[in-house]
Design an enzyme around this catalytic site. Structure first.
Site, PDB file in Angstrom:
ATOM      1  CG  HIS A  24     -67.388 -35.579 -69.119  1.00 51.36           C
ATOM      2  ND1 HIS A  24     -66.252 -36.338 -69.303  1.00 51.36           N
ATOM      3  CD2 HIS A  24     -68.186 -36.309 -68.276  1.00 51.36           C
ATOM      4  CE1 HIS A  24     -66.352 -37.460 -68.606  1.00 51.36           C
ATOM      5  NE2 HIS A  24     -67.509 -37.463 -67.983  1.00 51.36           N
ATOM      6  CG  ASP A  50     -63.657 -34.813 -70.401  1.00 46.96           C
ATOM      7  OD1 ASP A  50     -63.685 -34.499 -69.196  1.00 46.96           O
ATOM      8  OD2 ASP A  50     -64.060 -35.909 -70.828  1.00 46.96           O
ATOM      9  CB  SER A  57     -68.567 -40.424 -67.989  1.00 42.46           C
ATOM     10  OG  SER A  57     -67.753 -40.181 -66.873  1.00 42.46           O
TER      11      SER A  57
END
Length: 472
Positions: free
Chosen positions: A435, A410, A154
């Site tokens: 994710h 995601d 991320s």
């Protein structure tokens, strides 16, 4: 072990994959400002980092370095099992660095989020911390010939790519998982996020999406009736009844926030990363939505999955969810303040929901709204052109030795690199992956696509390590 560090405690964390990995918690004195020698002089703060050397062959094995993101670093240690799964094979030293202004790494304690101190929170300063930490560790541990491989997911994945961009002298290669770096392009499209959350639910059942839309319409009608807000408060189990349009708008964001994390954390097994979620939480949520005749009750049950309704007697929407410059959520506590500031300065995030391409109510978040909010909240104006210049945006043709991985489940993946810019950058799309699933530890319920992704990443790490040693 490190003359700049202070050994505080040994802690043991249980990874999802079932084995315990101990760490040493250490602190390094970092300058609060790496780029202005006058502003704070020699003022330093203690940056936390976690280290494990049980697999390391000193002076020979590589350093696996996690570029910490927007939260306490032990949270990411506990949810990045891939690093520990492969570290023994590489005889690697494992280091996880905490991002300044998060966790225990607060440069000015509780005053860190006031002016002028908050201005020291930037991507550049965080990367500077990581570069100094790596340089110090390599010298202290007699590891100057050891290659460094960075990992991150991320925002941490963005930092993993950026540290390879900015400090290729220190980092031989990077695994950048679910890293939406293209969002830092000033002209990036920002309308994909809520559309892709909706697609995740639609993939389970189009009827699920239809019922969510119907529930929001019914909520809007109910909210306009006398006692309507009180009725909705009761249906959703709120601790205190809503009494105003402001309350109701926040309530809509609270629901949307729950669906955000159900989609992001749509892992094939139960997790406790961003909340205690069941395996395939999107499917579970749709089951609740479809298996009731009352669409509002179904929506309430689905929202409660994220907010842990089985353990809370009621929901405090103001404590559960904080509105900020990131429509997808800023978290809670000091972490939410830090991420809010970053979203107001260098990190430009997705737009709001529109109820046309997505199933959510119209909750706009335009550039003008962002600018006005940031000026009022922090007294700053975003500088998107600077971010584009400083962090390359979508012009990454000169990049090398980076894996950009994304899962097709995601909702962030369209903000990331999905086409390789050159042969030296690997792009992996993980079918059925949420994710940064590839950074999690191996699990019997993993789809074959993520197993293949990890094998590819491991092969590239071997290649980078081999090339580094050959050139030394």
């Amino acid at each position: 072990m490190n003359s700049y560090g202070l050994l505080v405690i040994f802690q043991y964390l249980s990874l999802i994959c079932g084995h315990s990995v101990p760490f040493k918690e250490l602190f390094l004195d970092q300058h609060v400002d790496h780029f202005n020698f006058v502003s704070f002089g020699q003022k330093t703060f203690k940056e936390r980092y976690l280290i494990q050397d049980q697999w390391w062959k000193p002076g020979v094995g590589p350093i696996f370095f996690y570029t910490g993101n927007e939260g306490p670093i032990d949270t990411f240690w506990d949810n990045t099992g891939f690093v520990f799964d492969i570290a023994p094979e590489f005889n690697a030293l494992v280091v996880f660095a905490e991002h300044r202004f998060y966790g225990k790494s607060l440069p000015f304690g509780n005053q860190s989020f006031s002016h002028p101190y908050i201005g020291l929170l930037s991507i550049e300063q965080a990367l500077g911390d990581y570069a100094v930490l790596l340089t110090t560790l390599k010298q202290e541990l007699n590891a100057t010939s050891c290659p460094v491989i960075s990992f991150g997911g991320s925002y941490g994945g963005m930092l993993s790519a950026y540290i390879r961009f900015k400090y290729p002298n220190l980092v031989a290669g990077s695994i950048a998982a679910s890293a939406p770096i293209y969002l830092l392009s000033a002209d990036s499209k920002r309308d994909f996020f809520w559309e892709d959350v909706t697609k995740d639910f639609n993939a389970v059942s189009p009827k699920c999406v239809d019922r969510v839309r119907t529930a929001f319409v019914q909520m809007d009608i109910t909210s306009r009736k006398p006692e309507g807000l009180k009725q909705l408060s009761s249906t959703f189990g709120l601790c205190k009844p809503m009494t105003s349009k402001t309350d109701y708008r926040h309530f809509l964001g609270w629901i949307r926030n729950a669906f955000t994390y159900l989609a992001m954390m749509d892992y094939p097994y139960p997790t406790s990363f961003m909340g205690n979620l069941p395996g395939y939480p999107v499917k579970v949520a749709c089951g609740l939505i479809l298996n009731t005749t009352d669409v509002l009750h179904g929506l309430a049950q689905a929202s409660a999955i994220f907010y842990n309704g089985t353990k809370q007697p009621c929901f405090d929407i103001w404590n559960d969810f904080i509105e900020c410059a990131d429509p997808t959520g800023c978290g809670l506590g000091f972490d939410s303040m830090a991420w809010d500031f970053q979203a107001c300065t260098e990190v430009h995030l997705p737009a709001g929901s529109n109820n046309m391409t997505d199933m959510f109510p119209v909750l706009p978040f335009t550039d003008d709204i962002r600018n006005q909010y940031c000026q009022k909240k922090w007294g700053v104006a975003p500088r998107d052109l600077w971010s584009q210049a400083q962090f390359w945006a979508n012009n990454i043709k000169s990049a090398s030795n980076i894996v950009f991985s994304n899962g097709d489940l995601d909702p962030w993946h369209r903000g990331g690199v999905i086409k390789p810019p050159n042969p030296s950058v690997e792009v992996i799309l993980i079918e059925g992956g949420a994710h940064h699933l590839d950074l999690r530890g191996k699990n019997k319920d993993d789809p074959s696509s993520v197993v293949a992704a990890r094998n590819k990443e491991k092969a590239l790490i071997k290649k980078w390590v081999s090339e580094y040693r050959a050139s030394a």
